[in-house]
Design a protein around this motif. Structure first.
Motif, mmCIF file in Angstrom:
data_model
loop_
_atom_site.group_PDB
_atom_site.id
_atom_site.type_symbol
_atom_site.label_atom_id
_atom_site.label_comp_id
_atom_site.label_asym_id
_atom_site.label_seq_id
_atom_site.Cartn_x
_atom_site.Cartn_y
_atom_site.Cartn_z
ATOM 1 N N ASN A 71 0.689 -1.152 -0.091
ATOM 2 C CA ASN A 71 -0.167 0.018 0.020
ATOM 3 C C ASN A 71 0.730 1.342 0.085
ATOM 4 O O ASN A 71 0.222 2.190 -0.231
ATOM 5 C CB ASN A 71 -0.801 0.056 1.336
ATOM 6 C CG ASN A 71 -1.961 -1.220 1.222
ATOM 7 O OD1 ASN A 71 -2.627 -1.457 0.375
ATOM 8 N ND2 ASN A 71 -1.767 -2.219 2.663
ATOM 9 N N GLU A 72 2.079 1.106 0.143
ATOM 10 C CA GLU A 72 3.140 2.284 0.595
ATOM 11 C C GLU A 72 4.237 2.180 -0.373
ATOM 12 O O GLU A 72 4.637 1.212 -0.881
ATOM 13 C CB GLU A 72 3.403 2.559 2.088
ATOM 14 C CG GLU A 72 2.006 2.726 2.864
ATOM 15 C CD GLU A 72 1.409 4.177 2.761
ATOM 16 O OE1 GLU A 72 1.857 5.014 1.973
ATOM 17 O OE2 GLU A 72 0.432 4.118 3.475
ATOM 18 N N ALA A 73 4.751 3.425 -0.602
ATOM 19 C CA ALA A 73 6.064 3.296 -1.086
ATOM 20 C C ALA A 73 7.018 4.470 -0.467
ATOM 21 O O ALA A 73 6.616 5.544 -0.278
ATOM 22 C CB ALA A 73 6.150 3.677 -2.691
ATOM 23 N N TYR A 74 8.482 4.051 -0.015
ATOM 24 C CA TYR A 74 9.159 4.906 0.511
ATOM 25 C C TYR A 74 10.595 5.173 -0.061
ATOM 26 O O TYR A 74 11.000 4.110 -0.689
ATOM 27 C CB TYR A 74 9.233 4.362 2.133
ATOM 28 C CG TYR A 74 8.119 4.073 2.802
ATOM 29 C CD1 TYR A 74 7.597 5.242 3.951
ATOM 30 C CD2 TYR A 74 7.550 3.035 2.979
ATOM 31 C CE1 TYR A 74 6.528 5.124 4.725
ATOM 32 C CE2 TYR A 74 6.559 2.709 3.912
ATOM 33 C CZ TYR A 74 5.968 3.812 4.672
ATOM 34 O OH TYR A 74 4.987 3.514 5.336
ATOM 35 N N ILE A 75 10.910 6.235 -0.219
ATOM 36 C CA ILE A 75 12.429 6.624 -0.606
ATOM 37 C C ILE A 75 13.264 7.121 0.543
ATOM 38 O O ILE A 75 12.814 8.101 1.128
ATOM 39 C CB ILE A 75 12.403 7.326 -2.010
ATOM 40 C CG1 ILE A 75 13.784 7.881 -2.537
ATOM 41 C CG2 ILE A 75 11.616 8.951 -1.971
ATOM 42 C CD1 ILE A 75 13.857 8.428 -3.640
ATOM 43 N N PHE A 76 14.391 6.632 0.521
ATOM 44 C CA PHE A 76 15.181 6.955 1.658
ATOM 45 C C PHE A 76 16.598 7.475 1.198
ATOM 46 O O PHE A 76 17.313 6.956 0.408
ATOM 47 C CB PHE A 76 15.567 5.697 2.725
ATOM 48 C CG PHE A 76 14.412 5.033 3.224
ATOM 49 C CD1 PHE A 76 13.849 5.345 4.216
ATOM 50 C CD2 PHE A 76 14.011 3.697 2.629
ATOM 51 C CE1 PHE A 76 12.651 4.653 4.577
ATOM 52 C CE2 PHE A 76 13.193 3.098 3.060
ATOM 53 C CZ PHE A 76 12.288 3.495 4.197
ATOM 54 N N SER A 77 16.637 8.788 1.217
ATOM 55 C CA SER A 77 17.583 9.679 0.821
ATOM 56 C C SER A 77 17.840 11.014 1.651
ATOM 57 O O SER A 77 17.233 11.439 2.071
ATOM 58 C CB SER A 77 17.474 9.725 -0.475
ATOM 59 O OG SER A 77 18.488 10.658 -1.476
ATOM 60 N N ASP A 78 19.165 11.380 1.497
ATOM 61 C CA ASP A 78 19.708 12.724 2.295
ATOM 62 C C ASP A 78 19.784 13.674 1.017
ATOM 63 O O ASP A 78 20.119 14.793 1.134
ATOM 64 C CB ASP A 78 20.608 12.490 2.896
ATOM 65 C CG ASP A 78 20.668 11.691 4.303
ATOM 66 O OD1 ASP A 78 19.460 11.598 4.679
ATOM 67 O OD2 ASP A 78 21.675 10.960 4.591
ATOM 68 N N CYS A 79 19.397 13.449 -0.245
ATOM 69 C CA CYS A 79 19.215 14.277 -1.234
ATOM 70 C C CYS A 79 18.041 15.011 -1.273
ATOM 71 O O CYS A 79 16.988 14.567 -0.897
ATOM 72 C CB CYS A 79 19.626 13.642 -2.364
ATOM 73 S SG CYS A 79 21.397 12.878 -2.590
ATOM 74 N N VAL A 80 17.960 16.174 -2.100
ATOM 75 C CA VAL A 80 16.729 16.656 -2.488
ATOM 76 C C VAL A 80 15.937 16.083 -3.465
ATOM 77 O O VAL A 80 16.468 16.264 -4.683
ATOM 78 C CB VAL A 80 16.838 18.206 -2.638
ATOM 79 C CG1 VAL A 80 15.604 18.994 -3.021
ATOM 80 C CG2 VAL A 80 17.669 18.937 -1.713
ATOM 81 N N ILE A 81 15.069 15.233 -3.180
ATOM 82 C CA ILE A 81 14.276 14.365 -4.470
ATOM 83 C C ILE A 81 13.142 14.976 -4.907
ATOM 84 O O ILE A 81 12.235 15.891 -4.064
ATOM 85 C CB ILE A 81 13.842 13.181 -3.651
ATOM 86 C CG1 ILE A 81 15.090 12.304 -3.064
ATOM 87 C CG2 ILE A 81 13.245 12.386 -4.628
ATOM 88 C CD1 ILE A 81 15.949 11.847 -3.959
ATOM 89 N N PRO A 82 12.855 15.332 -5.955
ATOM 90 C CA PRO A 82 11.470 15.839 -6.341
ATOM 91 C C PRO A 82 10.500 15.158 -5.963
ATOM 92 O O PRO A 82 10.314 13.826 -5.901
ATOM 93 C CB PRO A 82 11.514 15.749 -8.220
ATOM 94 C CG PRO A 82 13.103 15.353 -8.341
ATOM 95 C CD PRO A 82 13.754 14.669 -7.082
ATOM 96 N N LYS A 83 9.383 15.992 -5.875
ATOM 97 C CA LYS A 83 8.091 15.401 -5.235
ATOM 98 C C LYS A 83 7.280 14.200 -6.068
ATOM 99 O O LYS A 83 7.319 14.706 -7.252
ATOM 100 C CB LYS A 83 7.112 16.560 -4.822
ATOM 101 C CG LYS A 83 7.382 17.423 -3.686
ATOM 102 C CD LYS A 83 6.262 18.195 -3.253
ATOM 103 C CE LYS A 83 6.738 19.100 -1.966
ATOM 104 N NZ LYS A 83 5.720 20.003 -1.593
ATOM 105 N N LEU A 84 7.291 13.220 -5.736
ATOM 106 C CA LEU A 84 6.541 11.976 -6.408
ATOM 107 C C LEU A 84 5.281 11.582 -5.582
ATOM 108 O O LEU A 84 5.155 11.285 -4.459
ATOM 109 C CB LEU A 84 7.521 10.759 -6.478
ATOM 110 C CG LEU A 84 9.117 11.208 -7.075
ATOM 111 C CD1 LEU A 84 9.943 10.065 -6.782
ATOM 112 C CD2 LEU A 84 8.744 11.427 -8.618
ATOM 113 N N LYS A 85 4.283 11.729 -6.365
ATOM 114 C CA LYS A 85 3.064 11.469 -5.703
ATOM 115 C C LYS A 85 3.034 9.971 -5.381
ATOM 116 O O LYS A 85 3.117 9.164 -6.330
ATOM 117 C CB LYS A 85 1.774 11.702 -6.741
ATOM 118 C CG LYS A 85 0.346 11.602 -6.115
ATOM 119 C CD LYS A 85 -0.505 12.040 -7.268
ATOM 120 C CE LYS A 85 -2.115 11.829 -6.527
ATOM 121 N NZ LYS A 85 -3.208 12.207 -7.809
ATOM 122 N N GLY A 86 2.453 9.542 -4.269
ATOM 123 C CA GLY A 86 2.537 8.382 -3.833
ATOM 124 C C GLY A 86 3.505 7.623 -3.276
ATOM 125 O O GLY A 86 3.866 6.547 -2.953
#
Length: 559
Positions: A208-223
């Motif tokens: 049901n979920e998706a997580y991205i783990f990063s210390d970078c500035v990531i573009p917003k990704l819906k979901g």
């Protein structure tokens, strides 16, 4: 570095967690000077280092560690590090293993094979925070949006047999720790570091979920929820489901964060990434056209008196001028005897190219899509004012000129060309048969004794976001044999190299990147750069090979 006692050793790696290809900050490079992208070493309490390298790096490791307290162990193509260590470590010894750069599959092999050795994981310093710019790949290049890729990944969780264990009642999740896998799924790239386009990130996909783990500035990704890397451990602990992992990618450190791990039989992301869609193939064609153009401009600028370093600078300037964002791997450029070192990239400022000398260049760039390109050619340095003979190629350039070239160079070049032509123009459906044919053709020229030639590497590799992407791998090892799938992109790169880099030695490699067209049941080439006419001994080619060569030189490879 950890302080060692007697009978204690520490394993040194060429890569660390979240590093992007070879990292000169790793202890291996700092202590040995070895700059190869693959290699491992052990160090004892006295500071003595034993460096283990495969055949691609035998000469390079020997040259770069000269004068240091380093013993170079030259492995053959069949011997792994674990096997090599059996004669170096003894019962009762302790081996400290870096937990953030050692894959769990490797650690398990150590546990199984190194009986009586006390294995102790140790932590290395975390990478600094990353503020580099992250770019989104346009849909017209990647062909499939990130949300559709995530959903396809979720569907693999529901298929029976995805992992080697039975699903529990709470379902499954999948943890992606390969930077290439995360970059592919999310259609994100970063070009801040040389020789790579991946982002520094890991990812968890649940039902049901998706997580991205990063210390970078990531573009917003819906979901997709963006969390700092430090939150990965607690997020994994809260996940009650069985978590699928790729044991060939996940490090020992990350593996120990997973409460309910289950080993994937096959990494679904690797399979997705290895089969390119129509948009990706279209982008690849455009990218390789620009790479060929850069190489053509570079060839025109080769002249006596330039150093290896100057030649490398000239090529990379042409690469950027023709639209590349950067190199897709560290450019290999070698003059004369240095070409016998397979991955030579030292760019000696004192090594000056002379009239009639050969230059081997293995090169590639990243373009808007962040997919690697890769080609290898061997050129001859022309006279200051070459006397042209009028042989035209599809680049509208005279290939032949009057210069004295040793017959042995022509013989070896033509032998490698024969292997390249036969593998490309003949039809295959499995990878092992291509490698076998190339080895059969090159076998008569292989003479391991001093001064002889060897073909000591696989015939080719898959290409994607990383320049080496599996599948496919073109090798005789049955473990890596696979059936070609439509739009798989891979290299064909036969080569022959002198066993030493002494004066008069040399190496030849000819590499093209191709893709498989299942409908036509044939390989189509992305690389279209012509071969060096002045290096070809036409008497060594049969009529069919001569016809194939003519087709290639005229640019009709894919007809």
């Amino acid at each position: 570095m950890k302080k060692l006692n007697k009978n204690e050793y520490i394993l040194l790696k060429s890569k660390d967690d979240l590093t992007l290809e070879h990292n000169k900050n790793t202890p291996l490079y700092k202590l040995t000077g070895f700059s190869g992208t693959a290699g491992e070493a052990i160090q004892d309490y006295k500071g003595k280092i034993i460096l283990f390298v495969d055949p691609r790096y035998h000469i390079q490791a020997e040259n770069e560690t000269k004068g240091k307290n380093v013993e170079v162990v030259k492995l053959d193509m069949k011997t792994s590090l674990v096997e090599a260590l059996k004669s170096r470590l003894h019962k009762g010894d302790t081996l400290f293993i870096p937990s953030k750069s050692t894959k769990i599959s490797t650690f398990k092999t150590f546990e199984k094979e190194q009986e009586g050795i006390d294995l102790k994981p140790y932590d290395t310093k975390d990478e600094p925070e990353c503020d580099a710019k992250i770019e989104t790949v346009p849909l017209e290049i990647c062909g499939v949006s990130y949300d559709k890729k995530v959903e396809k990944l979720r569907r693999t969780l529901k298929k029976p047999g995805a992992a080697g264990t039975v699903k529990n009642s709470k379902g499954q999740s999948i943890l992606l720790t390969s930077l290439e896998d995360v970059s592919y799924i999310l259609n994100l790239r970063c070009y801040a570091e040389p020789n790579t386009s991946v982002i520094r990130a890991k990812m968890l996909v649940t039902e049901n979920e998706a997580y991205i783990f990063s210390d970078c500035v990531i573009p917003k990704l819906k979901g997709v929820k963006h969390l700092p890397l430090k939150d990965m451990a607690k997020t994994l602990k809260k996940t009650g489901s069985e978590i699928l992992i790729d044991e060939n990618n996940i490090t020992l450190n990350d593996f120990n964060l997973v409460k309910n791990p289950a080993a994937l039989n096959k990494n679904p992301v690797q399979k997705m990434a290895s089969i390119k869609n129509a948009a990706e193939i279209k982008h690849y064609k455009e990218a390789f056209k620009r790479l060929d153009d850069a190489l053509c401009s570079f060839r025109d600028k080769i002249k006596p008196g330039l150093s290896e370093f100057e030649l490398k600078e000239i090529f990379e300037k042409e690469l950027i001028r023709n639209g590349a964002k950067g190199t897709s791997f560290k450019t290999i450029l070698a003059v004369g005897e240095n070409s016998s070192s397979i991955h030579y990239s030292n760019y000696d400022k004192e090594k000056i190219i002379k009239e009639g000398e050969i230059l081997l260049i293995d090169c590639g760039g990243y373009y808007e899509g962040g997919y690697a390109t890769d080609i290898t050619r061997v050129f001859v340095c022309p006279p200051e004012k070459p006397e042209k003979t009028g042989s035209k190629t599809n680049n509208n350039k005279d290939d032949k000129f009057s210069v004295n070239i040793p017959q042995k160079v022509k013989e070896i070049y033509t032998a490698v060309l024969k292997a390249q032509l036969n593998v490309f123009f003949k039809d295959f459906t499995e990878t092992k048969h291509m490698d076998a044919l190339a080895r059969k053709i090159l076998k008569p020229y292989e003479k391991p004794e001093k001064g002889g030639f060897l073909f000591p590497h696989s015939l080719g590799h898959g290409v994607g976001i990383p320049v080496h992407q599996a599948p496919p791998t073109l090798t005789l090892n049955p473990k890596f044999n696979c059936a070609l799938q439509n739009n798989m992109v891979f290299t064909i790169e036969p080569g022959l190299y002198n066993c030493t880099a002494e004066k008069g030695s040399f190496g030849i490699r000819l590499e093209n990147t191709v893709y498989y067209d299942k409908k036509r049941n044939k390989k189509l080439t992305l690389s279209k750069f012509p071969y060096e006419e002045s290096l070809i001994d036409g008497t060594m080619l049969n009529k069919k090979e001569q016809k194939w060569l003519q087709i290639w030189q005229e640019g009709r490879q894919n007809d």
